[in-house]
Design an enzyme around this catalytic site. Sequence first.
Site, mmCIF file in Angstrom:
data_model
loop_
_atom_site.group_PDB
_atom_site.id
_atom_site.type_symbol
_atom_site.label_atom_id
_atom_site.label_comp_id
_atom_site.label_asym_id
_atom_site.label_seq_id
_atom_site.Cartn_x
_atom_site.Cartn_y
_atom_site.Cartn_z
ATOM 1 C CG ASN A 1 -1.889 -1.168 1.219
ATOM 2 O OD1 ASN A 1 -1.761 -2.061 2.049
ATOM 3 N ND2 ASN A 1 -2.817 -1.196 0.285
ATOM 4 C CE LYS B 1 2.856 -7.315 -3.881
ATOM 5 N NZ LYS B 1 2.856 -5.840 -4.038
ATOM 6 C CG HIS C 1 1.969 -1.755 -12.361
ATOM 7 N ND1 HIS C 1 1.410 -0.586 -12.834
ATOM 8 C CD2 HIS C 1 2.724 -1.402 -11.291
ATOM 9 C CE1 HIS C 1 1.820 0.430 -12.095
ATOM 10 N NE2 HIS C 1 2.612 -0.039 -11.147
#
Length: 221
Positions: A42, A130, A150
Site C-alpha cells: 500500500n 503476491k 500492474h
Amino acid sequence: MREKARILKAAEILEAEYGLSRWEHAKHDPITTLVGTILSQNTSDRNSTPAFNALRKRYPSWEKVLAAPEEDIAETIRRGGLPNIKAKRIKCALKRIKETAGKLSLDFLKNKPKEEVQTFLLSLPGVGWKTASIIMLFSLGIPAFPVDTHIFRVSKRLGFIPNNASLEEAHKILDRSVPDGKKASFHVNLIYLGRDVCHPKKPECERCVLNKMCPSRRKLA
C-alpha cells in the site's frame, strides 16, 4: 496451450525491449524479502525503501527487530505508511518463523514441495499471494509468479486471465501458464510495461510492443 504460447511470445518480446533486470539472477535473504515486501504494501518504493533502510539501521539483525517493542518499530518505519499495522505484521511473522524453525530463517523451506512452502508462507501475518510468490521466486529459488496491480491490469487487457478473475485466481492461472524459466523476467518486465505504457487510464497503446497481440487495443485506443 495457445495461451502458454502467447505468454511465451510476450515474455520474449518484453525481454528484447527491457532486457533482463538485476532481479533475474538475484537471490535475496528470504527474511529480508519478507520484511521488505510487507513494508512495500500500500505504498511506493519511494516510501518503503527509506522505511526499510531505517529499520535495518536501527536494528542490524532480525533478532533485534523481534526483541524490539512494537511501538518502536512502528515509529522507525513510519515513513512507509500504516506503521502500526506493518510493525505488528513484521513482529508476528518473525515470531512465527522462529517458533517453527527454531531460528530466524526460512531456509528450511528450500527443499520442501512448492505447495507446502506456499501454504506456510500464506499462513504468516501480512503475507498474501503476491508476497508469498515474491519470497519463493526471488529468495528460495522456487518457481512462482507474483502478481501486482500492474501485472493484474495488463494481464487482463492482454487476455492472459479472465476479466472477472480474482487476484488469487490470477496468481494460480499465471503460475501455471508462465514458463518457469521466464517467471522472473516476465514479472519484472510486465511491471515496467504497466508503469511506462499500459497505464490504468489512457494507456499508450501505440507505444506498446505487445499491441499486435492485445485484444483490448481497439477498446482502449
